[in-house]
Design a protein around this motif. Structure first.
Motif, PDB file in Angstrom:
ATOM      1  N   ILE A 132       0.688  -1.095  -0.151  1.00  0.00           N
ATOM      2  CA  ILE A 132      -0.052  -0.159  -0.221  1.00  0.00           C
ATOM      3  C   ILE A 132       0.918   1.049  -0.108  1.00  0.00           C
ATOM      4  O   ILE A 132       1.311   1.431   0.999  1.00  0.00           O
ATOM      5  N   LYS A 133       0.854   2.078  -1.104  1.00  0.00           N
ATOM      6  CA  LYS A 133       1.443   3.330  -1.375  1.00  0.00           C
ATOM      7  C   LYS A 133       0.353   4.260  -1.555  1.00  0.00           C
ATOM      8  O   LYS A 133      -0.599   4.182  -2.411  1.00  0.00           O
ATOM      9  N   ILE A 134       0.452   5.478  -0.729  1.00  0.00           N
ATOM     10  CA  ILE A 134      -0.759   6.403  -0.801  1.00  0.00           C
ATOM     11  C   ILE A 134       0.065   7.714  -1.122  1.00  0.00           C
ATOM     12  O   ILE A 134       0.774   8.156  -0.376  1.00  0.00           O
ATOM     13  N   THR A 135      -0.490   8.548  -2.294  1.00  0.00           N
ATOM     14  CA  THR A 135       0.080   9.902  -2.390  1.00  0.00           C
ATOM     15  C   THR A 135      -1.139  10.917  -1.807  1.00  0.00           C
ATOM     16  O   THR A 135      -2.136  10.761  -2.249  1.00  0.00           O
ATOM     17  N   TRP A 136      -0.686  11.584  -1.033  1.00  0.00           N
ATOM     18  CA  TRP A 136      -1.519  12.469  -0.351  1.00  0.00           C
ATOM     19  C   TRP A 136      -1.052  13.802  -0.229  1.00  0.00           C
ATOM     20  O   TRP A 136       0.000  14.120   0.638  1.00  0.00           O
ATOM     21  N   GLY A 137      -1.591  14.788  -1.120  1.00  0.00           N
ATOM     22  CA  GLY A 137      -0.970  15.930  -1.225  1.00  0.00           C
ATOM     23  C   GLY A 137       0.638  15.990  -1.651  1.00  0.00           C
ATOM     24  O   GLY A 137       0.814  15.233  -2.703  1.00  0.00           O
ATOM     25  N   GLN A 138       1.314  16.406  -0.938  1.00  0.00           N
ATOM     26  CA  GLN A 138       2.811  16.482  -1.144  1.00  0.00           C
ATOM     27  C   GLN A 138       3.772  15.523  -0.453  1.00  0.00           C
ATOM     28  O   GLN A 138       4.688  15.264  -0.300  1.00  0.00           O
ATOM     29  N   TYR A 139       2.847  14.359   0.156  1.00  0.00           N
ATOM     30  CA  TYR A 139       3.323  13.345   0.919  1.00  0.00           C
ATOM     31  C   TYR A 139       3.148  11.872   0.153  1.00  0.00           C
ATOM     32  O   TYR A 139       2.099  11.862  -0.485  1.00  0.00           O
ATOM     33  N   GLU A 140       4.008  10.950   0.332  1.00  0.00           N
ATOM     34  CA  GLU A 140       3.899   9.551   0.076  1.00  0.00           C
ATOM     35  C   GLU A 140       4.150   8.757   1.270  1.00  0.00           C
ATOM     36  O   GLU A 140       4.562   8.912   2.112  1.00  0.00           O
ATOM     37  N   ILE A 141       2.715   8.066   1.445  1.00  0.00           N
ATOM     38  CA  ILE A 141       2.620   7.139   2.684  1.00  0.00           C
ATOM     39  C   ILE A 141       2.778   5.704   2.550  1.00  0.00           C
ATOM     40  O   ILE A 141       2.191   5.131   1.559  1.00  0.00           O
ATOM     41  N   LYS A 142       3.645   5.043   2.747  1.00  0.00           N
ATOM     42  CA  LYS A 142       3.806   3.532   2.562  1.00  0.00           C
ATOM     43  C   LYS A 142       3.589   3.142   3.954  1.00  0.00           C
ATOM     44  O   LYS A 142       4.098   3.189   5.140  1.00  0.00           O
ATOM     45  N   VAL A 143       2.614   1.788   4.042  1.00  0.00           N
ATOM     46  CA  VAL A 143       2.123   1.532   4.992  1.00  0.00           C
ATOM     47  C   VAL A 143       3.157  -0.005   5.215  1.00  0.00           C
ATOM     48  O   VAL A 143       3.068  -0.845   3.983  1.00  0.00           O
ATOM     49  N   LEU A 144       3.513  -0.029   6.499  1.00  0.00           N
ATOM     50  CA  LEU A 144       4.426  -1.033   6.790  1.00  0.00           C
ATOM     51  C   LEU A 144       3.647  -2.231   7.464  1.00  0.00           C
ATOM     52  O   LEU A 144       4.123  -3.372   7.488  1.00  0.00           O
ATOM     53  N   ARG A 145       3.070  -1.893   8.601  1.00  0.00           N
ATOM     54  CA  ARG A 145       2.105  -2.896   9.374  1.00  0.00           C
ATOM     55  C   ARG A 145       1.024  -2.349   9.622  1.00  0.00           C
ATOM     56  O   ARG A 145       0.629  -1.094   9.770  1.00  0.00           O
ATOM     57  N   PHE A 146      -0.245  -3.357   9.765  1.00  0.00           N
ATOM     58  CA  PHE A 146      -1.180  -3.082   9.573  1.00  0.00           C
ATOM     59  C   PHE A 146      -2.233  -4.267   9.759  1.00  0.00           C
ATOM     60  O   PHE A 146      -2.577  -5.146   9.033  1.00  0.00           O
ATOM     61  N   HIS A 147      -2.391  -4.396  11.436  1.00  0.00           N
ATOM     62  CA  HIS A 147      -2.915  -5.701  11.780  1.00  0.00           C
ATOM     63  C   HIS A 147      -3.422  -5.350  13.123  1.00  0.00           C
ATOM     64  O   HIS A 147      -3.208  -4.410  13.827  1.00  0.00           O
ATOM     65  N   LEU A 148      -4.091  -6.549  13.649  1.00  0.00           N
ATOM     66  CA  LEU A 148      -4.524  -6.552  15.048  1.00  0.00           C
ATOM     67  C   LEU A 148      -3.855  -7.741  15.580  1.00  0.00           C
ATOM     68  O   LEU A 148      -3.604  -8.870  15.403  1.00  0.00           O
ATOM     69  N   THR A 149      -3.190  -7.371  16.853  1.00  0.00           N
ATOM     70  CA  THR A 149      -2.417  -8.313  17.848  1.00  0.00           C
ATOM     71  C   THR A 149      -2.838  -8.482  19.082  1.00  0.00           C
ATOM     72  O   THR A 149      -3.816  -7.777  19.573  1.00  0.00           O
ATOM     73  N   SER A 150      -2.601  -9.612  19.843  1.00  0.00           N
ATOM     74  CA  SER A 150      -2.936  -9.483  21.308  1.00  0.00           C
ATOM     75  C   SER A 150      -1.853  -9.962  22.075  1.00  0.00           C
ATOM     76  O   SER A 150      -0.712 -10.803  21.739  1.00  0.00           O
TER      77      SER A 150
END
Length: 314
Positions: free
Chosen positions: A26-44
């Motif tokens: 997942i890579k997101i361009t938002w305005g003048q930023y690039e956001i790269k998702v590294l972790r995205f989860h539920l843990t316990s």
């Protein structure tokens, strides 16, 4: 059975495929930023589990959907409980532990945020993105309540991804931005941020009315039913037309639209003048002839012949 549903943990399904969202690049361009998702989860974290002091090079968003525990941010200790969130930016040392008596679940989002120059970005979106990023870099090191429901974005992202719903990748990118915004809002003190652009309502309503009239010009359009579509009074709509062009009231604009369509049909079709008149909102060929001659200085038949000669000459 209903009581079981009411007391169940809504995020439980996310344990079934814990790396589902992390498999996406997942890579997101938002305005003048690039956001790269590294972790995205539920843990316990089982009761008493400790995650010793550490830091990350990226932004790490922590949400507690269930359970309780504690966190140390740099040198300050805070209690954690259901419904809370906290953010650790790059280089922030933190320590986390679940309660000895109760497990603690955590929704995690880790993102790299890189600034880049983009000349095509929407200026309003760019301003909002910049404001959000500046806020992220200055948020206080303390937990807050998830007042705006950022946690729900995790579940929605998981569900659209698991179901492979149409456009799920785009939906997930939008949800990541929502998590960032809602996390920032949780720390807001009520100050006014970047304001979104507002329409010139006179120009907007005029353009919308004309667009509607163009799409429905063959019908029996009236000032009243166009005003109804705009949810304003006929008097307001008439005033809008006068403000935009004093020489062209509603009736004149509608006549222009219909005449434009008539001219196009005269050139592009072999239909009779009577057929064209009726299909474009004129009561009959005689009325069309009268309006056409008055506005264009010739009859519809003469116009058709002139255009045909021009096409042959070209």
């Amino acid at each position: 059975m209903n009581s079981l549903k009411l007391t169940s943990f809504p995020f439980e399904v996310m344990f079934e495929k814990q790396d589902l969202l992390e498999r996406l690049d997942i890579k997101i361009t938002w305005g003048q930023y690039e956001i790269k998702v590294l972790r995205f989860h539920l843990t316990s974290f089982e009761p008493g589990r400790i995650v010793d002091f550490h830091n990350h090079a990226e932004f790490e968003f922590h949400f507690i959907p269930r359970g309780k525990g504690m966190v140390i941010l740099e040198d300050q200790t805070f209690s954690l409980s259901e419904g809370m969130l906290y953010l650790t930016g790059p280089g922030v040392m933190h320590y986390q532990a679940a309660s000895n008596e109760e497990a603690m679940d955590e929704l995690c989002l880790h993102v790299d945020i890189i600034r880049h120059e983009s000349g095509n970005a929407d200026p309003w979106e760019t301003a909002e993105a910049k404001e959000c990023m500046e806020k992220l870099s200055t948020l206080p090191l303390k937990p807050e309540l998830d007042r705006h429901g950022a946690m729900n974005c995790f579940l929605e992202a998981y569900e659209v991804c698991d179901g492979k719903h149409r456009g799920y990748y785009t939906s997930i990118k939008q949800l990541v931005i929502s998590i960032l915004l809602k996390a920032v809002r949780a720390y807001d003190s009520g100050e006014i941020g970047t304001e979104a652009p507002f329409r010139n309502m006179v120009a907007y309503r005029y353009q919308y009315a004309v667009q509607y009239m163009e799409a429905n010009s063959p019908a029996s359009l009236t000032l009243e039913n166009v005003a109804e579509k705009l949810n304003i009074s006929p008097r307001q709509l008439q005033r809008i037309f006068r403000q935009m062009n004093a020489d062209k009231p509603f009736s004149k604009v509608l006549e222009d639209i219909r005449l434009t369509s008539v001219c196009q049909r005269l050139v592009e079709s072999a239909q009779s003048i009577e057929q064209i008149a009726q299909s474009e909102g004129f009561s009959n060929a005689t009325y069309l002839h009268s309006v056409f001659r008055k506005r264009l200085g010739m009859t519809p038949a003469a116009y058709r012949k002139t255009k045909q000669i021009q096409m042959i000459s070209n």
